[in-house]
Design a protein around this motif. Structure first.
Motif, PDB file in Angstrom:
ATOM      1  N   CYS A 113      62.260 -38.239   5.334  1.00 12.58           N
ATOM      2  CA  CYS A 113      63.666 -37.885   5.069  1.00 12.58           C
ATOM      3  C   CYS A 113      64.637 -38.680   5.922  1.00 12.58           C
ATOM      4  CB  CYS A 113      63.868 -36.385   5.273  1.00 12.58           C
ATOM      5  SG  CYS A 113      63.897 -35.877   6.994  1.00 12.58           S
ATOM      6  N   CYS A 130      62.357 -31.782   7.507  1.00  9.91           N
ATOM      7  CA  CYS A 130      61.492 -31.657   6.316  1.00  9.91           C
ATOM      8  C   CYS A 130      60.105 -31.119   6.665  1.00  9.91           C
ATOM      9  CB  CYS A 130      61.383 -33.006   5.584  1.00  9.91           C
ATOM     10  SG  CYS A 130      60.391 -34.227   6.443  1.00  9.91           S
ATOM     11  N   CYS A 168      62.289 -39.989  10.802  1.00 12.14           N
ATOM     12  CA  CYS A 168      61.243 -39.418   9.946  1.00 12.14           C
ATOM     13  C   CYS A 168      60.929 -40.397   8.810  1.00 12.14           C
ATOM     14  CB  CYS A 168      61.727 -38.086   9.380  1.00 12.14           C
ATOM     15  SG  CYS A 168      60.627 -37.410   8.116  1.00 12.14           S
ATOM     16  N   CYS A 209      58.879 -33.705  12.016  1.00 12.01           N
ATOM     17  CA  CYS A 209      60.293 -33.704  11.652  1.00 12.01           C
ATOM     18  C   CYS A 209      60.799 -32.264  11.573  1.00 12.01           C
ATOM     19  CB  CYS A 209      60.480 -34.414  10.307  1.00 12.01           C
ATOM     20  SG  CYS A 209      62.176 -34.335   9.708  1.00 12.01           S
TER      21      CYS A 209
HETATM   22 ZN   LIG Z   1      61.800 -35.478   7.748  1.00 17.13          ZN
END
Ligand SMILES: [Zn+2]
Length: 303
Positions: free
Chosen positions: A10, A56, A7, A53
């Motif tokens: 994050c 997040c 990602c 993702c």
């Molecule tokens: Zn993420």
């Protein structure tokens, strides 16, 4: 790209591919709509991918190499709708930066927010901008912007700023996580990070908009992703607000909703006369103020 990709916010590998896009029709659409040539932005790439993702919630495009160069923005500059002066989020930020010094705006375009802060609130805002043409235009208005990147500033200006603003910047970046980490390094403890960006929960979710794709946008931000940022960075969420539907977005809002209703429920919903009436109603009555617009405005405190 069949294995999970990291990602871009994050760095989790709990990601999955959502969709692939052919680049050729996108290049063609930019020619038709804007007379802008973007083929070189994709180099020889025939496709790119949208990922999401699981941690997040960010939706992000890969590979990172298709993030638009400053040439794309220099060509979009000539459209008056592109860098709109006096955005709703600018007025929100005026109140939220009061008493916090110094202030830095990252990606300040022609310097409209800097000008607004100076003339309406007597607040000095420093500005960074990568688009050299925008820097020149700002200089013509008496606003001096720096061309340096945040990365270059981290060593010399750690914990320097009382407030930092980025309006419609995050969604253009190939590595937004890196950007937010750098913002946190530059902010003094107790300082404010102010962001304005398109919400992926707004009418933008209803259909694919050419500017909501690379090389222009590199990610899409649902509200839950923005609310998740304090889990990733030393930030505390102070305020989150969604813009009332802006005059300039009425047409896109009505078109997107009517096309969706026509596809799912009631084909006549996409009738041009009906859409014209709806648009006129929203523009004339002020009812649009009760509808949710595109931009989400958010204020964080550096912990
Ligand atoms: Zn993420």
């Amino acid at each position: 790209m069949s294995h999970p990709e990291e990602c871009t916010l994050c760095r989790s590998s709990n990601t999955r591919r959502v969709q692939s896009f052919d680049t050729a029709p996108i290049v063609e659409r930019w020619r038709e709509l804007y007379e802008v040539e973007i083929a070189s932005e994709f180099a020889l790439l025939k496709q790119f991918e949208l990922w999401t993702c699981g941690d997040c919630g960010l939706q992000f495009f890969l590979p990172a190499s298709i993030c638009g160069s400053s040439a794309v923005y220099e060509r979009l500059d000539r459209f008056s709708w592109y860098y709109l002066p006096q955005k709703w989020e600018h007025w929100q930020a005026l109140a939220d930066i009061r008493g916090f010094r110094p202030v830095l705006e990252i990606g300040c375009g022609f310097g409209d927010f800097i000008e607004l802060a100076r003339t309406k609130a007597g607040i000095v805002v420093d500005g960074l901008e990568q688009n050299l043409q925008a820097i020149q235009t700002a200089r013509g208005r008496g606003i001096v912007l720096k061309a340096s990147s945040l990365e270059e500033m981290v060593d010399s200006s750690r914990a320097k700023y009382g407030a930092m603003c980025s309006f419609h910047g995050l969604e253009h970046m190939a590595r937004p996580g890196e950007f937010l980490r750098q913002c946190c390094e530059l902010l003094a403890p107790g300082g404010r990070l102010i962001l304005g960006l398109p919400s992926a929960d707004s009418f933008l979710r209803l259909e694919s908009n050419i500017l909501d794709l690379p090389p222009h946008h590199m990610s899409r931000w649902p509200l839950r992703t923005i609310q998740f940022l304090p889990h990733l960075f030393p930030l505390r969420l102070l305020r989150l607000a969604v813009e009332p539907l802006a005059e300039i977005h009425v047409s896109g809002y009505v078109d997107a909703h009517c096309r969706r209703i026509a596809r799912k429920l009631f084909p006549l919903a996409n009738h041009p006369a009906l859409k014209t009436r709806l648009k006129k109603f929203l523009l004339r009555t002020g009812f649009r103020k009760f509808l949710k617009g595109m931009t989400v405005y958010v204020v964080f405190e550096r912990t």
